[in-house]
Design a protein around this motif. Sequence first.
Motif, mmCIF file in Angstrom:
data_model
loop_
_atom_site.group_PDB
_atom_site.id
_atom_site.type_symbol
_atom_site.label_atom_id
_atom_site.label_comp_id
_atom_site.label_asym_id
_atom_site.label_seq_id
_atom_site.Cartn_x
_atom_site.Cartn_y
_atom_site.Cartn_z
ATOM 1 N N LEU A 165 -8.887 11.211 5.357
ATOM 2 C CA LEU A 165 -9.201 12.569 6.013
ATOM 3 C C LEU A 165 -10.431 13.000 5.353
ATOM 4 C CD1 LEU A 165 -5.454 13.594 5.326
ATOM 5 C CD2 LEU A 165 -6.598 13.244 7.670
ATOM 6 N N ASN A 166 -11.155 12.395 4.525
ATOM 7 C CA ASN A 166 -12.497 12.695 4.016
ATOM 8 C C ASN A 166 -12.439 13.997 2.990
ATOM 9 O OD1 ASN A 166 -14.102 10.695 5.169
ATOM 10 N ND2 ASN A 166 -13.911 11.890 6.964
ATOM 11 N N LYS A 180 -12.156 15.247 -0.828
ATOM 12 C CA LYS A 180 -12.157 14.896 -2.287
ATOM 13 C C LYS A 180 -11.155 15.441 -3.285
ATOM 14 C CE LYS A 180 -17.325 14.241 -1.745
ATOM 15 N NZ LYS A 180 -18.008 14.914 -0.799
ATOM 16 N N GLN A 181 -11.023 14.803 -4.170
ATOM 17 C CA GLN A 181 -10.031 15.314 -5.091
ATOM 18 C C GLN A 181 -10.249 16.898 -5.527
ATOM 19 O OE1 GLN A 181 -10.040 12.645 -8.558
ATOM 20 N NE2 GLN A 181 -8.301 11.336 -7.563
ATOM 21 N N LEU A 182 -11.461 17.218 -5.650
ATOM 22 C CA LEU A 182 -12.146 18.736 -5.973
ATOM 23 C C LEU A 182 -11.608 19.715 -4.728
ATOM 24 C CD1 LEU A 182 -15.340 18.143 -7.436
ATOM 25 C CD2 LEU A 182 -13.188 18.632 -8.695
ATOM 26 N N GLU A 183 -11.566 19.083 -3.683
ATOM 27 C CA GLU A 183 -11.451 19.885 -2.428
ATOM 28 C C GLU A 183 -9.781 20.075 -2.059
ATOM 29 O OE1 GLU A 183 -15.494 18.489 0.037
ATOM 30 O OE2 GLU A 183 -13.584 17.513 0.445
ATOM 31 N N MET A 184 -8.736 19.673 -2.995
ATOM 32 C CA MET A 184 -7.513 19.840 -2.574
ATOM 33 C C MET A 184 -7.004 21.050 -3.128
ATOM 34 S SD MET A 184 -6.079 16.720 -1.570
ATOM 35 C CE MET A 184 -4.291 16.743 -2.187
ATOM 36 N N LEU A 222 -3.104 18.356 2.267
ATOM 37 C CA LEU A 222 -3.845 17.546 3.214
ATOM 38 C C LEU A 222 -3.624 17.797 4.547
ATOM 39 C CD1 LEU A 222 -3.174 13.999 1.666
ATOM 40 C CD2 LEU A 222 -5.083 15.170 1.387
ATOM 41 N N GLY A 223 -2.879 19.024 4.979
ATOM 42 C CA GLY A 223 -2.531 19.323 5.966
ATOM 43 C C GLY A 223 -1.502 18.485 6.816
ATOM 44 N N MET A 224 -0.714 17.879 6.040
ATOM 45 C CA MET A 224 0.230 16.987 6.494
ATOM 46 C C MET A 224 1.834 17.533 6.011
ATOM 47 S SD MET A 224 -1.615 13.489 6.260
ATOM 48 C CE MET A 224 -0.744 12.749 7.448
ATOM 49 N N ILE A 245 2.126 0.279 -4.473
ATOM 50 C CA ILE A 245 1.660 0.595 -3.247
ATOM 51 C C ILE A 245 1.540 1.989 -2.742
ATOM 52 C CG2 ILE A 245 1.953 -0.096 -0.551
ATOM 53 C CD1 ILE A 245 2.862 -2.772 -1.591
ATOM 54 N N PHE A 246 2.566 2.475 -2.926
ATOM 55 C CA PHE A 246 2.519 4.073 -2.583
ATOM 56 C C PHE A 246 1.532 4.792 -3.457
ATOM 57 C CE2 PHE A 246 4.267 8.364 -4.206
ATOM 58 C CZ PHE A 246 4.301 8.757 -2.689
ATOM 59 N N THR A 247 1.097 4.660 -4.589
ATOM 60 C CA THR A 247 0.233 5.353 -5.088
ATOM 61 C C THR A 247 -1.208 5.093 -4.412
ATOM 62 O OG1 THR A 247 -0.144 3.633 -7.193
ATOM 63 C CG2 THR A 247 1.232 5.515 -7.376
ATOM 64 N N LEU A 248 -1.453 3.949 -4.061
ATOM 65 C CA LEU A 248 -2.574 3.365 -3.217
ATOM 66 C C LEU A 248 -2.743 4.374 -2.072
ATOM 67 C CD1 LEU A 248 -2.762 -0.301 -4.069
ATOM 68 C CD2 LEU A 248 -4.369 1.438 -5.134
ATOM 69 N N ARG A 249 -1.483 4.242 -1.531
ATOM 70 C CA ARG A 249 -1.385 4.760 0.042
ATOM 71 C C ARG A 249 -1.879 6.242 -0.096
ATOM 72 N NH1 ARG A 249 4.052 1.754 1.938
ATOM 73 N NH2 ARG A 249 3.228 0.050 2.684
ATOM 74 N N LEU A 250 -1.442 7.101 -1.180
ATOM 75 C CA LEU A 250 -1.775 8.569 -1.213
ATOM 76 C C LEU A 250 -3.398 8.753 -1.338
ATOM 77 C CD1 LEU A 250 0.784 9.991 -3.798
ATOM 78 C CD2 LEU A 250 0.560 10.296 -1.159
#
Length: 99
Positions: free
Chosen positions: A40-41, A43-47, A76-78, A28-33
């Motif tokens: 937050l819209n 994309k993986q490429l934008e991290m 993610l700014g969090m 569940i943790f991995t799904l939540r990430l």
Amino acid sequence: MKDAIKMMESAMSPESIKRARIKAEQEIFTLRLAKLREELNIKQLEMLHFNQSSVSKIEKRKDIKLSTLIDYLDSLGMGLEIRACSKNAPMEDTLLLRI
């Protein structure tokens, strides 16, 4: 659904139930990430600080270093907050870390 879970648990030892719950929480943790990033819209490429392959691996890991999680969330700014709570007795949570 609860009846099905109760039925399965009735055939399991307490230790097996504990292991199954831990494994489920890890999944569940991995799904939540991934869901958090998607909500937050971003994309993986934008991290920031990660390439797409690294983000994909992080979001599939069952076990993640705290430092990696902090960097991921920062991208993610969090931030991150970790609390300790009693498993047995009702008591107030204790804040251990807030970044």
